[in-house]
Design a protein around this motif. Structure first.
Motif, short mmCIF file in Angstrom:
data_model
loop_
_atom_site.label_atom_id
_atom_site.label_comp_id
_atom_site.label_asym_id
_atom_site.label_seq_id
_atom_site.Cartn_x
_atom_site.Cartn_y
_atom_site.Cartn_z
N GLY A 77 0.80 -1.39 -0.05
CA GLY A 77 -0.11 0.05 0.07
C GLY A 77 0.80 1.37 -0.17
O GLY A 77 0.39 2.36 0.28
N ARG A 78 2.05 1.20 -0.53
CA ARG A 78 2.87 2.40 -0.32
C ARG A 78 2.93 3.35 -1.58
O ARG A 78 3.30 4.40 -1.71
CB ARG A 78 4.45 1.97 -0.32
N VAL A 79 2.56 2.50 -2.80
CA VAL A 79 2.34 3.37 -4.12
C VAL A 79 1.13 2.72 -4.82
O VAL A 79 0.60 1.60 -4.62
CB VAL A 79 3.53 3.07 -5.12
N GLU A 80 0.80 3.61 -5.56
CA GLU A 80 -0.37 3.29 -6.54
C GLU A 80 0.05 2.25 -7.68
O GLU A 80 1.18 2.50 -8.05
CB GLU A 80 -1.07 4.43 -7.13
N PRO A 81 -0.84 1.19 -7.90
CA PRO A 81 -0.47 0.39 -9.14
C PRO A 81 -0.44 1.22 -10.52
O PRO A 81 -1.27 2.26 -10.54
CB PRO A 81 -1.76 -0.67 -9.19
N MET A 82 0.46 0.88 -11.36
CA MET A 82 0.43 1.50 -12.56
C MET A 82 -0.35 0.50 -13.54
O MET A 82 0.14 -0.43 -14.11
CB MET A 82 1.95 1.39 -13.11
N GLU A 83 -1.45 1.12 -13.76
CA GLU A 83 -2.51 0.26 -14.48
C GLU A 83 -2.20 0.84 -15.86
O GLU A 83 -3.53 1.31 -16.57
CB GLU A 83 -3.86 0.26 -14.04
N TYR A 84 -1.26 0.70 -16.66
CA TYR A 84 -1.24 1.31 -18.04
C TYR A 84 0.04 0.60 -18.57
O TYR A 84 0.89 -0.21 -17.83
CB TYR A 84 -1.10 2.58 -18.22
N LEU A 85 0.15 0.54 -20.17
CA LEU A 85 1.29 -0.12 -20.66
C LEU A 85 2.43 0.58 -21.02
O LEU A 85 2.21 2.00 -21.24
CB LEU A 85 0.85 -0.54 -22.09
N ARG A 86 3.73 0.43 -20.77
CA ARG A 86 4.90 1.10 -21.22
C ARG A 86 5.69 0.42 -22.14
O ARG A 86 5.79 -0.85 -22.25
CB ARG A 86 5.64 1.49 -19.96
N LEU A 87 6.26 1.12 -23.09
CA LEU A 87 7.35 0.39 -24.00
C LEU A 87 8.58 0.77 -23.43
O LEU A 87 8.93 1.88 -23.13
CB LEU A 87 7.14 1.11 -25.45
N THR A 88 9.48 -0.05 -23.21
CA THR A 88 10.58 -0.07 -22.34
C THR A 88 9.94 0.59 -20.91
O THR A 88 8.79 0.54 -20.54
CB THR A 88 11.81 0.92 -22.99
N ILE A 89 10.91 0.93 -20.35
CA ILE A 89 10.54 1.57 -18.90
C ILE A 89 10.28 3.28 -18.98
O ILE A 89 9.73 4.10 -18.01
CB ILE A 89 11.48 1.20 -17.71
N ALA A 90 10.38 3.49 -20.14
CA ALA A 90 10.38 5.18 -20.27
C ALA A 90 9.01 5.63 -21.14
O ALA A 90 8.54 6.78 -20.62
CB ALA A 90 11.59 5.51 -21.10
N LEU A 112 2.04 4.28 -22.86
CA LEU A 112 1.41 4.12 -24.26
C LEU A 112 0.11 5.15 -24.17
O LEU A 112 -0.17 4.97 -23.03
CB LEU A 112 0.96 2.83 -24.58
N PRO A 113 -0.24 5.78 -25.20
CA PRO A 113 -1.03 6.87 -24.77
C PRO A 113 -2.59 6.49 -24.89
O PRO A 113 -3.50 7.13 -24.92
CB PRO A 113 -0.80 7.85 -25.91
N TRP A 114 -2.73 5.20 -24.77
CA TRP A 114 -4.20 4.30 -24.82
C TRP A 114 -4.33 3.41 -23.61
O TRP A 114 -3.35 2.76 -23.35
CB TRP A 114 -4.43 3.88 -26.11
N ASP A 115 -5.46 3.10 -23.14
CA ASP A 115 -5.87 2.04 -22.35
C ASP A 115 -6.05 0.85 -22.86
O ASP A 115 -6.70 0.73 -24.00
CB ASP A 115 -6.98 2.47 -21.49
N VAL A 116 -5.75 -0.36 -22.34
CA VAL A 116 -5.97 -1.67 -22.78
C VAL A 116 -7.55 -1.76 -22.71
O VAL A 116 -7.89 -1.91 -21.62
CB VAL A 116 -5.17 -2.72 -22.27
N PRO A 117 -8.26 -2.06 -23.50
CA PRO A 117 -9.81 -2.38 -23.57
C PRO A 117 -9.79 -3.67 -22.59
O PRO A 117 -9.00 -4.64 -22.93
CB PRO A 117 -10.41 -2.64 -25.01
N GLN A 118 -10.67 -3.87 -21.67
CA GLN A 118 -10.88 -5.11 -20.92
C GLN A 118 -12.32 -5.56 -21.19
O GLN A 118 -13.28 -4.94 -20.73
CB GLN A 118 -10.71 -4.69 -19.49
#
Ligand code: SF4
Length: 192
Positions: free
Chosen positions: A108-121, A124-130
């Motif tokens: 509970g120290r940080v918020e989850p990163m619920e998005y995609l990244r190319l490399t760690i830098a 991606l500017p869109w959400d993955v449809p679920q």
């Protein structure tokens, strides 16, 4: 391992990425792509996964065999130089960050990163449809799934670009699994 038809293994790669659109939690399956090669390496004392079963390598071969842009091998600085060590160090660091950040989310120290990244830098500017909601899935599991999926996406896109420009399996020359396998085999031979 029992002999299986290997011509269509690329479908597993496509299914893996498609499942991420059904529910991102399937991204955690990406871990198998690291675990199985190592288990087979230890069991068979050779690169069984790379030589026969890797769905990603099968995808590169299926798409680009006889169709790559230059039809030539990649330059030596890329395939025989220090690049593979850089890639190994980068993915080692990536795995460490993934593990530490998942622990931090779990605590509970940080918020989850619920998005995609190319490399760690690059995010991606869109959400993955679920298609199927993750429901009450734990935050840390979602975080882990997005991070694994991002890693798989990064390596696959890199491999696709290299395979398209040079020979289909150029990625394999710098793939961390290949580098780890080579080092392990050398050590196994020395110890034998
Ligand atoms: S080197 Fe990597 S991409 Fe190539 S066959 Fe082995 S695991 Fe698959």
């Amino acid at each position: 391992m029992k002999k299986i038809k290997t011509n269509y293994l690329f479908i597993i790669t496509i299914v893996f990425f498609a499942l991420g659109f059904v529910n991102i939690l399937f991204g955690i399956l990406g871990f198998l792509c690291m675990l199985i090669p190592i288990v087979l390496l230890i069991k068979d004392r050779k690169k069984t996964w790379c030589q026969r079963y890797c769905p990603r390598a099968n995808l590169f071969t299926t798409l680009f065999q006889g169709r790559s842009l230059t039809g030539k091998a990649a330059p030596k600085w890329l395939t025989k130089g220090k690049v593979k060590w850089f890639v190994l160090a980068y993915f080692g660091m990536n795995l460490l960050i993934l593990t530490m950040s998942t622990i931090m989310v779990f605590r509970g120290r940080v918020e989850p990163m619920e998005y995609l990244r190319l490399t760690i830098a690059f995010r991606l500017p869109w959400d993955v449809p679920q298609l199927i909601s993750a429901g009450p899935a734990a935050n840390w599991a979602l975080h882990l799934a997005y991070r694994f999926y991002s890693m798989m996406l990064t390596t696959t896109i890199t491999g696709l670009i290299l395979g398209w420009v040079y020979l289909p399996r150029t990625w394999c020359t710098i793939c961390p699994i290949n580098t780890i396998s080579d080092v392990s085999l050398k050590n196994m031979k020395r110890a034998a």
